[in-house]
Design a protein around this motif. Structure first.
Motif, PDB file in Angstrom:
ATOM      1  N   MET A  56     -32.136 -42.859   5.640  1.00 51.47           N
ATOM      2  CA  MET A  56     -33.139 -43.774   5.127  1.00 51.47           C
ATOM      3  C   MET A  56     -32.642 -44.432   3.853  1.00 51.47           C
ATOM      4  SD  MET A  56     -36.798 -41.826   5.677  1.00 51.47           S
ATOM      5  CE  MET A  56     -36.392 -40.496   4.530  1.00 51.47           C
ATOM      6  N   SER A  57     -33.129 -45.645   3.582  1.00 55.49           N
ATOM      7  CA  SER A  57     -32.768 -46.345   2.361  1.00 55.49           C
ATOM      8  C   SER A  57     -33.522 -45.730   1.184  1.00 55.49           C
ATOM      9  CB  SER A  57     -33.117 -47.823   2.493  1.00 55.49           C
ATOM     10  OG  SER A  57     -34.523 -47.997   2.540  1.00 55.49           O
ATOM     11  N   ILE A  58     -33.106 -46.123  -0.026  1.00 57.73           N
ATOM     12  CA  ILE A  58     -33.763 -45.599  -1.225  1.00 57.73           C
ATOM     13  C   ILE A  58     -35.239 -45.987  -1.244  1.00 57.73           C
ATOM     14  CG2 ILE A  58     -33.826 -45.736  -3.740  1.00 57.73           C
ATOM     15  CD1 ILE A  58     -30.818 -46.100  -3.732  1.00 57.73           C
ATOM     16  N   LEU A  59     -35.531 -47.241  -0.860  1.00 57.22           N
ATOM     17  CA  LEU A  59     -36.914 -47.701  -0.845  1.00 57.22           C
ATOM     18  C   LEU A  59     -37.751 -46.899   0.152  1.00 57.22           C
ATOM     19  CD1 LEU A  59     -38.970 -49.726  -1.911  1.00 57.22           C
ATOM     20  CD2 LEU A  59     -38.279 -51.296  -0.087  1.00 57.22           C
ATOM     21  N   GLU A  60     -37.189 -46.608   1.308  1.00 61.28           N
ATOM     22  CA  GLU A  60     -37.898 -45.809   2.307  1.00 61.28           C
ATOM     23  C   GLU A  60     -38.123 -44.389   1.809  1.00 61.28           C
ATOM     24  OE1 GLU A  60     -35.189 -46.418   5.522  1.00 61.28           O
ATOM     25  OE2 GLU A  60     -36.507 -47.841   6.537  1.00 61.28           O
ATOM     26  N   ASN A  61     -37.124 -43.834   1.122  1.00 60.17           N
ATOM     27  CA  ASN A  61     -37.271 -42.496   0.548  1.00 60.17           C
ATOM     28  C   ASN A  61     -38.424 -42.457  -0.442  1.00 60.17           C
ATOM     29  OD1 ASN A  61     -35.144 -41.316   1.944  1.00 60.17           O
ATOM     30  ND2 ASN A  61     -33.629 -41.884   0.408  1.00 60.17           N
ATOM     31  N   VAL A  62     -38.462 -43.452  -1.312  1.00 62.22           N
ATOM     32  CA  VAL A  62     -39.525 -43.517  -2.324  1.00 62.22           C
ATOM     33  C   VAL A  62     -40.893 -43.639  -1.650  1.00 62.22           C
ATOM     34  CG1 VAL A  62     -40.494 -44.889  -4.210  1.00 62.22           C
ATOM     35  CG2 VAL A  62     -38.020 -44.486  -4.093  1.00 62.22           C
ATOM     36  N   TYR A  63     -40.962 -44.476  -0.620  1.00 62.42           N
ATOM     37  CA  TYR A  63     -42.229 -44.677   0.090  1.00 62.42           C
ATOM     38  C   TYR A  63     -42.712 -43.377   0.710  1.00 62.42           C
ATOM     39  CZ  TYR A  63     -45.547 -46.241   3.616  1.00 62.42           C
ATOM     40  OH  TYR A  63     -46.661 -46.396   4.384  1.00 62.42           O
ATOM     41  N   VAL A  64     -41.820 -42.645   1.357  1.00 63.91           N
ATOM     42  CA  VAL A  64     -42.191 -41.386   2.007  1.00 63.91           C
ATOM     43  C   VAL A  64     -42.637 -40.361   0.967  1.00 63.91           C
ATOM     44  CG1 VAL A  64     -41.311 -39.429   3.327  1.00 63.91           C
ATOM     45  CG2 VAL A  64     -40.749 -41.757   4.025  1.00 63.91           C
ATOM     46  N   ILE A  65     -41.930 -40.293  -0.150  1.00 62.62           N
ATOM     47  CA  ILE A  65     -42.281 -39.343  -1.210  1.00 62.62           C
ATOM     48  C   ILE A  65     -43.662 -39.652  -1.781  1.00 62.62           C
ATOM     49  CG2 ILE A  65     -41.702 -38.622  -3.566  1.00 62.62           C
ATOM     50  CD1 ILE A  65     -38.737 -38.914  -2.761  1.00 62.62           C
ATOM     51  N   VAL A  66     -43.917 -40.916  -2.082  1.00 56.91           N
ATOM     52  CA  VAL A  66     -45.210 -41.312  -2.640  1.00 56.91           C
ATOM     53  C   VAL A  66     -46.324 -41.055  -1.628  1.00 56.91           C
ATOM     54  CG1 VAL A  66     -46.594 -43.267  -3.449  1.00 56.91           C
ATOM     55  CG2 VAL A  66     -44.226 -43.009  -4.219  1.00 56.91           C
ATOM     56  N   LEU A  67     -46.079 -41.400  -0.368  1.00 55.87           N
ATOM     57  CA  LEU A  67     -47.079 -41.168   0.669  1.00 55.87           C
ATOM     58  C   LEU A  67     -47.397 -39.680   0.792  1.00 55.87           C
ATOM     59  CD1 LEU A  67     -48.772 -42.336   3.033  1.00 55.87           C
ATOM     60  CD2 LEU A  67     -46.786 -41.913   4.518  1.00 55.87           C
ATOM     61  N   GLY A  68     -46.364 -38.841   0.762  1.00 54.13           N
ATOM     62  CA  GLY A  68     -46.580 -37.406   0.849  1.00 54.13           C
ATOM     63  C   GLY A  68     -47.392 -36.864  -0.309  1.00 54.13           C
ATOM     64  N   LEU A  69     -47.121 -37.348  -1.512  1.00 58.95           N
ATOM     65  CA  LEU A  69     -47.864 -36.886  -2.689  1.00 58.95           C
ATOM     66  C   LEU A  69     -49.325 -37.312  -2.624  1.00 58.95           C
ATOM     67  CD1 LEU A  69     -45.261 -37.599  -5.531  1.00 58.95           C
ATOM     68  CD2 LEU A  69     -45.958 -35.361  -4.638  1.00 58.95           C
ATOM     69  N   ILE A  70     -49.567 -38.559  -2.223  1.00 60.88           N
ATOM     70  CA  ILE A  70     -50.943 -39.065  -2.158  1.00 60.88           C
ATOM     71  C   ILE A  70     -51.747 -38.322  -1.099  1.00 60.88           C
ATOM     72  CG2 ILE A  70     -52.364 -41.076  -1.562  1.00 60.88           C
ATOM     73  CD1 ILE A  70     -50.198 -42.830  -2.832  1.00 60.88           C
ATOM     74  N   LEU A  71     -51.168 -38.178   0.097  1.00 60.93           N
ATOM     75  CA  LEU A  71     -51.886 -37.483   1.153  1.00 60.93           C
ATOM     76  C   LEU A  71     -52.008 -35.985   0.865  1.00 60.93           C
ATOM     77  CD1 LEU A  71     -50.662 -39.285   4.392  1.00 60.93           C
ATOM     78  CD2 LEU A  71     -52.801 -39.552   3.143  1.00 60.93           C
ATOM     79  N   GLY A  72     -51.022 -35.429   0.166  1.00 64.15           N
ATOM     80  CA  GLY A  72     -51.135 -34.032  -0.247  1.00 64.15           C
ATOM     81  C   GLY A  72     -52.343 -33.822  -1.142  1.00 64.15           C
ATOM     82  N   SER A  73     -52.612 -34.799  -2.023  1.00 68.80           N
ATOM     83  CA  SER A  73     -53.796 -34.727  -2.873  1.00 68.80           C
ATOM     84  C   SER A  73     -55.066 -34.777  -2.029  1.00 68.80           C
ATOM     85  CB  SER A  73     -53.785 -35.897  -3.870  1.00 68.80           C
ATOM     86  OG  SER A  73     -54.919 -35.848  -4.722  1.00 68.80           O
ATOM     87  N   PHE A  74     -55.051 -35.623  -0.994  1.00 68.55           N
ATOM     88  CA  PHE A  74     -56.207 -35.707  -0.098  1.00 68.55           C
ATOM     89  C   PHE A  74     -56.374 -34.410   0.692  1.00 68.55           C
ATOM     90  CE2 PHE A  74     -57.619 -36.735   4.289  1.00 68.55           C
ATOM     91  CZ  PHE A  74     -58.954 -37.018   3.992  1.00 68.55           C
ATOM     92  N   PHE A  75     -55.277 -33.789   1.084  1.00 70.15           N
ATOM     93  CA  PHE A  75     -55.365 -32.531   1.837  1.00 70.15           C
ATOM     94  C   PHE A  75     -55.985 -31.431   0.992  1.00 70.15           C
ATOM     95  CE2 PHE A  75     -51.437 -34.025   4.392  1.00 70.15           C
ATOM     96  CZ  PHE A  75     -52.237 -34.889   5.115  1.00 70.15           C
ATOM     97  N   ASN A  76     -55.792 -31.485  -0.320  1.00 68.28           N
ATOM     98  CA  ASN A  76     -56.464 -30.528  -1.195  1.00 68.28           C
ATOM     99  C   ASN A  76     -57.975 -30.630  -1.069  1.00 68.28           C
ATOM    100  OD1 ASN A  76     -54.493 -28.941  -2.621  1.00 68.28           O
ATOM    101  ND2 ASN A  76     -53.895 -30.777  -3.753  1.00 68.28           N
ATOM    102  N   VAL A  77     -58.461 -31.866  -0.943  1.00 67.44           N
ATOM    103  CA  VAL A  77     -59.893 -32.086  -0.746  1.00 67.44           C
ATOM    104  C   VAL A  77     -60.330 -31.472   0.583  1.00 67.44           C
ATOM    105  CG1 VAL A  77     -61.707 -33.821  -0.465  1.00 67.44           C
ATOM    106  CG2 VAL A  77     -59.877 -34.190  -2.131  1.00 67.44           C
TER     107      VAL A  77
END
Length: 266
Positions: A1-22
């Motif tokens: 994956m490109s750097i931009l794709e890596n960043v996107y996946v990381i940010v998406l994982g963090l955001i949804l991880g916060s939602f999973f806590n809920v």
């Protein structure tokens, strides 16, 4: 994956991880995961955007509520990091494909299962139904465009996966009830969660996930008895080991099958 794709996946994982806590906090209580908005469970104060930035808000606030100073468990941050790591690994292996999207969806449901089963010894039907809905979509998609998960590409492979996982555990639960007159040994939540797992993985990978879960659960039980944290009659939740088994099957399932076939000349 490109750097931009890596960043996107990381940010998406963090955001949804916060939602999973809920989800992990509210679903076992029968509460809506949408309303009311995020708030401190201690003082009830509605949290602002600055309080909800995954990982960084916890670090900046030193693990305490901005308003009442109540301690915020580090597990919230660990769930965010874990989700981010799982997303990154799955996208690295499968890329932006049907396999990548479906594996992320399945693991998202199972991350919630992992922690809810630890806390409450239950696997909520709402999570099972969510997983089944995704599994049905993948099942229909597979009829028209076979996915790489299913090595034999047969349209009925996911249905065999349901029988291999949920069917086997149901028989174990039934046998345990007939012999011991109790359902403590095998919860029906463990049986039901293998319905979506089977739909997603097909029968071969489902068996890898199932046997991995059994082996890991047995080893954990032995270790707990050695440490005298559990006696022989004690039980441990199987859900976390099922989730780990699915993760193993997704990453290395086909390699394990190939090794097994070569080792036994099958």
């Amino acid at each position: 994956m490109s750097i931009l794709e890596n960043v996107y996946v990381i940010v998406l994982g963090l955001i949804l991880g916060s939602f999973f806590n809920v989800c992990i906090y509210r679903i076992p209580k029968g509460e809506s995961i949408i309303n009311p908005p995020s708030h401190c469970p201690k003082c009830g104060q509605r949290l602002k955007t600055a309080d909800l930035v995954p990982v960084f808000s916890w670090l900046f606030l030193r693990g305490r509520c901005r308003y009442c100073k109540e301690h915020i468990p580090i597990r919230y941050t660990l769930v965010e990091i874990l989700t981010c790591a799982v997303y990154f690994v799955m996208f690295s292996k499968f890329g932006l494909s049907a396999e990548g999207i479906s594996s992320i969806f399945l693991m998202s449901v199972l991350i919630c299962v992992f922690f809810i089963d630890i806390d409450h010894r239950i696997i909520p039907d709402s999570l099972v139904l969510t997983g089944i809905a995704g599994g049905i979509i993948l099942f229909v998609y597979n009829i028209y465009k076979p996915v790489e998960f299913y090595s034999d590409r047969a349209w009925y492979n996911p249905l065999l996966g349901v029988l291999a996982g949920a069917g086997f555990l149901f028989l174990v639960a039934l046998l345990g009830y007939l012999i011991y007159k109790t359902d403590d040994a095998m919860g029906m939540g463990d049986v039901k969660i293998f319905i979506p797992i089977g739909l997603f993985l097909g029968w071969r990978l489902t068996l890898i996930a199932l046997f991995s879960a059994i082996i890991l659960g047995a080893l954990a039980g032995i270790l707990l008895m050695i440490l005298r944290l559990k006696d022989r009659k004690g039980t441990i939740p199987l859900g976390p080991f099922i989730v780990t088994g699915v993760f193993i099957a997704l990453l290395w399932g086909h390699e394990i099958i190939n090794w097994y076939s070569k080792f036994f000349n099958i």
